[in-house]
Design an enzyme around this catalytic site. Structure first.
Site, PDB file in Angstrom:
ATOM      1  N   ASP A  67     -45.290  13.504 -22.391  1.00  0.00           N
ATOM      2  CA  ASP A  67     -44.201  13.066 -23.533  1.00  0.00           C
ATOM      3  C   ASP A  67     -45.270  13.190 -24.860  1.00  0.00           C
ATOM      4  O   ASP A  67     -46.050  12.069 -24.836  1.00  0.00           O
ATOM      5  CB  ASP A  67     -43.891  11.403 -22.349  1.00  0.00           C
ATOM      6  CG  ASP A  67     -44.005  11.260 -21.825  1.00  0.00           C
ATOM      7  OD1 ASP A  67     -42.264  12.043 -21.265  1.00  0.00           O
ATOM      8  OD2 ASP A  67     -44.313  11.210 -20.740  1.00  0.00           O
ATOM      9  N   ARG A  75     -48.675  11.508 -26.171  1.00  0.00           N
ATOM     10  CA  ARG A  75     -50.332  11.293 -25.906  1.00  0.00           C
ATOM     11  C   ARG A  75     -51.091  11.847 -26.128  1.00  0.00           C
ATOM     12  O   ARG A  75     -51.761  11.626 -25.761  1.00  0.00           O
ATOM     13  CB  ARG A  75     -49.913  11.571 -23.981  1.00  0.00           C
ATOM     14  CG  ARG A  75     -48.464  11.318 -23.688  1.00  0.00           C
ATOM     15  CD  ARG A  75     -48.386  10.072 -23.380  1.00  0.00           C
ATOM     16  NE  ARG A  75     -46.814   9.529 -22.795  1.00  0.00           N
ATOM     17  CZ  ARG A  75     -46.174   8.084 -22.929  1.00  0.00           C
ATOM     18  NH1 ARG A  75     -46.607   7.262 -23.707  1.00  0.00           N
ATOM     19  NH2 ARG A  75     -45.212   8.276 -22.393  1.00  0.00           N
ATOM     20  N   ARG A 141     -36.928   6.548 -30.495  1.00  0.00           N
ATOM     21  CA  ARG A 141     -37.046   8.087 -29.778  1.00  0.00           C
ATOM     22  C   ARG A 141     -35.955   8.824 -30.244  1.00  0.00           C
ATOM     23  O   ARG A 141     -35.439  10.205 -29.508  1.00  0.00           O
ATOM     24  CB  ARG A 141     -37.430   7.442 -28.316  1.00  0.00           C
ATOM     25  CG  ARG A 141     -38.596   6.505 -28.318  1.00  0.00           C
ATOM     26  CD  ARG A 141     -39.043   6.603 -26.794  1.00  0.00           C
ATOM     27  NE  ARG A 141     -38.553   7.036 -26.038  1.00  0.00           N
ATOM     28  CZ  ARG A 141     -38.713   7.058 -24.819  1.00  0.00           C
ATOM     29  NH1 ARG A 141     -38.958   6.151 -24.062  1.00  0.00           N
ATOM     30  NH2 ARG A 141     -39.178   7.839 -23.698  1.00  0.00           N
ATOM     31  N   LYS A 171     -33.716  14.169 -21.935  1.00  0.00           N
ATOM     32  CA  LYS A 171     -33.650  13.256 -21.181  1.00  0.00           C
ATOM     33  C   LYS A 171     -32.428  12.208 -21.752  1.00  0.00           C
ATOM     34  O   LYS A 171     -32.485  12.211 -23.546  1.00  0.00           O
ATOM     35  CB  LYS A 171     -34.857  12.403 -20.972  1.00  0.00           C
ATOM     36  CG  LYS A 171     -35.715  12.075 -21.794  1.00  0.00           C
ATOM     37  CD  LYS A 171     -36.442  12.292 -21.542  1.00  0.00           C
ATOM     38  CE  LYS A 171     -38.182  11.579 -23.086  1.00  0.00           C
ATOM     39  NZ  LYS A 171     -39.690  11.918 -22.288  1.00  0.00           N
ATOM     40  N   HIS A 172     -32.280  10.781 -21.494  1.00  0.00           N
ATOM     41  CA  HIS A 172     -31.975  10.736 -19.886  1.00  0.00           C
ATOM     42  C   HIS A 172     -30.915  10.300 -19.759  1.00  0.00           C
ATOM     43  O   HIS A 172     -29.828  10.022 -19.746  1.00  0.00           O
ATOM     44  CB  HIS A 172     -33.015   9.045 -19.790  1.00  0.00           C
ATOM     45  CG  HIS A 172     -33.642   9.104 -20.219  1.00  0.00           C
ATOM     46  ND1 HIS A 172     -34.320   8.999 -21.491  1.00  0.00           N
ATOM     47  CD2 HIS A 172     -35.487   8.387 -19.723  1.00  0.00           C
ATOM     48  CE1 HIS A 172     -35.272   8.080 -22.251  1.00  0.00           C
ATOM     49  NE2 HIS A 172     -35.818   8.444 -21.154  1.00  0.00           N
ATOM     50  N   HIS A 184     -38.607  -0.379 -18.130  1.00  0.00           N
ATOM     51  CA  HIS A 184     -39.769  -0.434 -18.143  1.00  0.00           C
ATOM     52  C   HIS A 184     -40.121  -1.274 -16.938  1.00  0.00           C
ATOM     53  O   HIS A 184     -40.654  -1.908 -16.198  1.00  0.00           O
ATOM     54  CB  HIS A 184     -40.590   0.344 -19.266  1.00  0.00           C
ATOM     55  CG  HIS A 184     -41.006   1.357 -19.146  1.00  0.00           C
ATOM     56  ND1 HIS A 184     -40.129   2.073 -20.567  1.00  0.00           N
ATOM     57  CD2 HIS A 184     -41.505   2.628 -19.152  1.00  0.00           C
ATOM     58  CE1 HIS A 184     -39.949   2.921 -20.513  1.00  0.00           C
ATOM     59  NE2 HIS A 184     -41.078   3.426 -20.107  1.00  0.00           N
ATOM     60  N   ASP A 253     -36.611   9.773 -13.856  1.00  0.00           N
ATOM     61  CA  ASP A 253     -37.907   8.813 -14.618  1.00  0.00           C
ATOM     62  C   ASP A 253     -38.508   8.187 -13.776  1.00  0.00           C
ATOM     63  O   ASP A 253     -38.460   8.290 -12.385  1.00  0.00           O
ATOM     64  CB  ASP A 253     -36.461   8.215 -15.259  1.00  0.00           C
ATOM     65  CG  ASP A 253     -37.947   7.721 -16.808  1.00  0.00           C
ATOM     66  OD1 ASP A 253     -38.969   7.753 -16.944  1.00  0.00           O
ATOM     67  OD2 ASP A 253     -36.950   7.406 -17.271  1.00  0.00           O
TER      68      ASP A 253
END
Length: 339
Positions: A67, A75, A141, A171-172, A184, A253
């Site tokens: 990501d 990351r 995002r 995504k998503h 999450h 996901d």
């Protein structure tokens, strides 16, 4: 023609170095590919070794995902890599006439950073539409709050990645922007009617349906299936395939997210049965990966064909004049700031 033979999974590893036990497990499990997180990243040299070891474990040019959206979801970070603005802030800071070029440059530069360390797949762009109540975990995002802006920006981002030899993962699907909770942690529920969804959330993905890879969202859509989140819902996957028209490789996901209930094995089996091609598991925990791999099984023939078609889009990275592209990108950001 012989089809790609691999497990219908993409898996993570625990740390910055592949252990012998992990290599042996991956050799046996044979996942389609791998996904990396901040826990796996230290330096460019270390990361090149790790991506090479992951591919060596399965004996083929497996995709390695990360990501690298920019902002919170990035990351690879300074001091070794560029720090990118969140996508929503980037779009706001570019003049409308320069938006597509600016985003192409941004993601072409991201692609160069990724390919230099052996990463060939980026979990971006996000084609969700930001709304007034979009949860903060997702809002910045997104690229914008209307389908036209999102489509233009996501298309430019995807093309920039592809030009650099990096597969984009949209995504998503079929749209996460209306979620007001963090998937999450909790299962989001969307109450919008089908007509509204078709004209907004679904419309953005429909315009991008030719992209090679996409990821589902763990969102319940009352108008389609009030009982199951998209990832596990045959009805929602039919919408993705038939009404939105996405024909590429469809990943879940992360199956370990709290929006889903049941065991990891149950989740993986249900996702594949619903019509997802590949089960994604990210945390690198061995026992969980074993359960997911066993439940997901091997790629079905149609999924293998989609995977082959997607992986064929990983073209050569090609040399670029990084300094020149960076200078052009910075100039476009400055023009936008002055508008």
């Amino acid at each position: 023609m012989m089809r790609l033979s691999a497990a219908a999974t993409i898996l993570g590893c625990e740390g910055p170095r592949l252990t012998g036990a992990e290599a042996a497990f991956f050799r046996e499990a044979d996942p389609l590919g791998f996904i990396l997180f901040a826990r796996n990243v230290e330096t460019p040299d270390q990361l090149r070794r790790l991506t090479g070891e992951l591919r060596a474990a399965v004996g083929r040019d497996a995709p390695v995902l990360v990501d690298q959206e920019g902002g919170r979801v990035q990351r690879l970070r300074a001091p070794h890599w560029h720090e990118w603005l969140p996508p929503l802030d980037e779009v706001a800071g570019l003049a409308p006439a320069a938006r597509a070029r600016g985003l192409w440059l941004r993601y072409r530069l991201i692609a160069a950073e990724l390919r230099a360390v052996g990463i060939d797949t980026c979990c971006a762009p996000t084609a969700d539409i930001a709304g007034p109540e979009t949860h903060p975990f997702l809002r910045n995002r997104c690229f914008g709050s209307d389908p036209a802006t999102v489509v233009e920006a996501a298309r430019a981002a995807a093309e920039g990645l592809l030009a650099g030899g990096v597969l984009p993962v949209m995504k998503h699907l079929p749209g996460h922007g209306r979620a007001v909770v963090d998937s999450h942690l909790h299962p989001p529920r969307v109450a919008a009617d089908a007509v509204t969804l078709e004209a907004t959330d679904f419309a953005a993905f429909r315009a991008l349906a030719d992209l090679p890879v996409a990821m589902t969202g763990h969102v319940v859509f009352d108008a389609i299936d009030p009982d199951l989140p998209a990832t596990l819902s045959p009805a929602v996957i039919r919408v993705i395939r038939e009404r939105i028209g996405f024909t590429g490789l469809l990943l879940t996901d992360d199956l370990s997210m709290e929006a889903l209930s049941g065991t990891l094995a149950t989740r993986a089996a249900a996702a594949i049965a619903a019509g997802c091609d590949v089960a994604l598991h990210c945390n690198g925990r061995r026992a969980e990966m074993e359960a997911v791999a066993a439940a997901a099984g091997r790629l079905a023939p149609r999924a293998a064909a989609r995977a082959e078609a997607a992986l064929a889009c990983r073209g050569p990275a090609g040399a670029i004049d990084t300094a020149r592209l960076e200078a052009e990108f910075i100039a476009l950001e400055r023009v936008g700031a002055d508008v």
